[in-house]
Design a protein around this motif. Sequence first.
Motif, PDB file in Angstrom:
ATOM      1  N   PHE A   1     -26.346 -24.200 -36.400  1.00  0.00           N
ATOM      2  CA  PHE A   1     -25.147 -24.992 -36.568  1.00  0.00           C
ATOM      3  C   PHE A   1     -24.335 -25.000 -35.281  1.00  0.00           C
ATOM      4  O   PHE A   1     -24.295 -24.000 -34.561  1.00  0.00           O
ATOM      5  N   ILE A   2     -23.715 -26.143 -35.005  1.00  0.00           N
ATOM      6  CA  ILE A   2     -22.733 -26.257 -33.938  1.00  0.00           C
ATOM      7  C   ILE A   2     -21.465 -26.824 -34.560  1.00  0.00           C
ATOM      8  O   ILE A   2     -21.498 -27.343 -35.682  1.00  0.00           O
ATOM      9  N   ASN A   3     -20.381 -26.739 -33.859  1.00  0.00           N
ATOM     10  CA  ASN A   3     -19.134 -27.322 -34.330  1.00  0.00           C
ATOM     11  C   ASN A   3     -19.072 -28.755 -33.791  1.00  0.00           C
ATOM     12  O   ASN A   3     -18.832 -28.961 -32.605  1.00  0.00           O
ATOM     13  N   PRO A   4     -19.284 -29.767 -34.647  1.00  0.00           N
ATOM     14  CA  PRO A   4     -19.333 -31.152 -34.153  1.00  0.00           C
ATOM     15  C   PRO A   4     -17.990 -31.654 -33.626  1.00  0.00           C
ATOM     16  O   PRO A   4     -17.959 -32.629 -32.876  1.00  0.00           O
ATOM     17  N   ASP A   5     -16.898 -30.995 -34.006  1.00  0.00           N
ATOM     18  CA  ASP A   5     -15.597 -31.400 -33.486  1.00  0.00           C
ATOM     19  C   ASP A   5     -15.401 -30.940 -32.044  1.00  0.00           C
ATOM     20  O   ASP A   5     -14.588 -31.498 -31.312  1.00  0.00           O
ATOM     21  N   GLU A   6     -16.135 -29.917 -31.646  1.00  0.00           N
ATOM     22  CA  GLU A   6     -15.976 -29.345 -30.310  1.00  0.00           C
ATOM     23  C   GLU A   6     -17.089 -29.758 -29.348  1.00  0.00           C
ATOM     24  O   GLU A   6     -16.860 -29.876 -28.149  1.00  0.00           O
ATOM     25  N   TRP A   7     -18.303 -29.955 -29.854  1.00  0.00           N
ATOM     26  CA  TRP A   7     -19.463 -30.228 -29.007  1.00  0.00           C
ATOM     27  C   TRP A   7     -20.034 -31.607 -29.284  1.00  0.00           C
ATOM     28  O   TRP A   7     -19.840 -32.166 -30.351  1.00  0.00           O
ATOM     29  N   GLN A   8     -20.807 -32.107 -28.307  1.00  0.00           N
ATOM     30  CA  GLN A   8     -21.558 -33.344 -28.511  1.00  0.00           C
ATOM     31  C   GLN A   8     -22.669 -33.054 -29.519  1.00  0.00           C
ATOM     32  O   GLN A   8     -23.070 -31.921 -29.711  1.00  0.00           O
ATOM     33  N   ASN A   9     -23.207 -34.079 -30.130  1.00  0.00           N
ATOM     34  CA  ASN A   9     -24.226 -33.892 -31.166  1.00  0.00           C
ATOM     35  C   ASN A   9     -25.622 -33.652 -30.614  1.00  0.00           C
ATOM     36  O   ASN A   9     -26.516 -33.304 -31.356  1.00  0.00           O
ATOM     37  N   SER A  10     -25.839 -33.835 -29.329  1.00  0.00           N
ATOM     38  CA  SER A  10     -27.166 -33.645 -28.746  1.00  0.00           C
ATOM     39  C   SER A  10     -27.435 -32.164 -28.517  1.00  0.00           C
ATOM     40  O   SER A  10     -26.625 -31.460 -27.924  1.00  0.00           O
ATOM     41  N   VAL A  11     -28.593 -31.715 -29.019  1.00  0.00           N
ATOM     42  CA  VAL A  11     -29.021 -30.326 -28.861  1.00  0.00           C
ATOM     43  C   VAL A  11     -30.398 -30.370 -28.214  1.00  0.00           C
ATOM     44  O   VAL A  11     -31.259 -31.150 -28.611  1.00  0.00           O
ATOM     45  N   TYR A  12     -30.603 -29.522 -27.213  1.00  0.00           N
ATOM     46  CA  TYR A  12     -31.831 -29.549 -26.421  1.00  0.00           C
ATOM     47  C   TYR A  12     -32.610 -28.247 -26.575  1.00  0.00           C
ATOM     48  O   TYR A  12     -32.021 -27.172 -26.626  1.00  0.00           O
ATOM     49  N   LEU A  13     -33.935 -28.361 -26.614  1.00  0.00           N
ATOM     50  CA  LEU A  13     -34.842 -27.217 -26.604  1.00  0.00           C
ATOM     51  C   LEU A  13     -35.626 -27.271 -25.305  1.00  0.00           C
ATOM     52  O   LEU A  13     -36.216 -28.300 -24.976  1.00  0.00           O
ATOM     53  N   SER A  14     -35.605 -26.157 -24.567  1.00  0.00           N
ATOM     54  CA  SER A  14     -36.289 -26.095 -23.273  1.00  0.00           C
ATOM     55  C   SER A  14     -37.213 -24.889 -23.239  1.00  0.00           C
ATOM     56  O   SER A  14     -36.977 -23.894 -23.921  1.00  0.00           O
ATOM     57  N   ILE A  15     -38.234 -24.979 -22.426  1.00  0.00           N
ATOM     58  CA  ILE A  15     -39.089 -23.841 -22.149  1.00  0.00           C
ATOM     59  C   ILE A  15     -38.747 -23.349 -20.746  1.00  0.00           C
ATOM     60  O   ILE A  15     -38.581 -24.152 -19.826  1.00  0.00           O
ATOM     61  N   VAL A  16     -38.608 -22.056 -20.583  1.00  0.00           N
ATOM     62  CA  VAL A  16     -38.262 -21.472 -19.289  1.00  0.00           C
ATOM     63  C   VAL A  16     -39.536 -20.849 -18.718  1.00  0.00           C
ATOM     64  O   VAL A  16     -39.982 -19.803 -19.158  1.00  0.00           O
ATOM     65  N   GLU A  17     -40.118 -21.532 -17.736  1.00  0.00           N
ATOM     66  CA  GLU A  17     -41.349 -21.045 -17.125  1.00  0.00           C
ATOM     67  C   GLU A  17     -41.093 -20.314 -15.816  1.00  0.00           C
ATOM     68  O   GLU A  17     -41.904 -19.517 -15.385  1.00  0.00           O
TER      69      GLU A  17
END
Length: 158
Positions: free
Chosen positions: A25-41
């Motif tokens: 969960f994120i707070n939609p009132d505070e953050w943008q709705n885009s959530v990213y998943l990254s791999i750290v190589e």
Amino acid sequence: MRKVILLFFLLYSAYSQAQYSFSGFINPDEWQNSVYLSIVEDYRKMSGVYSEQIIAKTTANETGFFEFSGNMLDNVNRIYRIHIDKCPESQQGVNHFNGHCSDSEELLFIAKNTDTLKLPFSFGNQIFCKIESSNPKSSVFLKIDSLKNDMSFAYSGV
């Protein structure tokens, strides 16, 4: 004999479909709705967000719930990052190219293709402070960050 072979393939296919699920969960009132998943190589790129590391993007719903799922991750433990930011959508490409957005939150964790990870709100609706996971190694980076904070607090008192 045919029934035994058919049963074997059905059981094998049921167990061979490894699938991960990362939700939170994120707070939609505070953050943008885009959530990213990254791999750290590259360990040198553990802080910051780079476009070549992003493997998935999702949008949180009106309650702030988001989820990544599928079977595209490695079957061995790797370092992943979930991040959100307040940078405008029009500047996302630039921010992800140079690895910097001045107002962002990120969480590093360890996971593999069969893991389930939940990121609930913690005290005061804080995000990315608690991990509930099927993999006991997932929260190692949270423990390291906590230890670094304790050490800096202790050092400031000296």
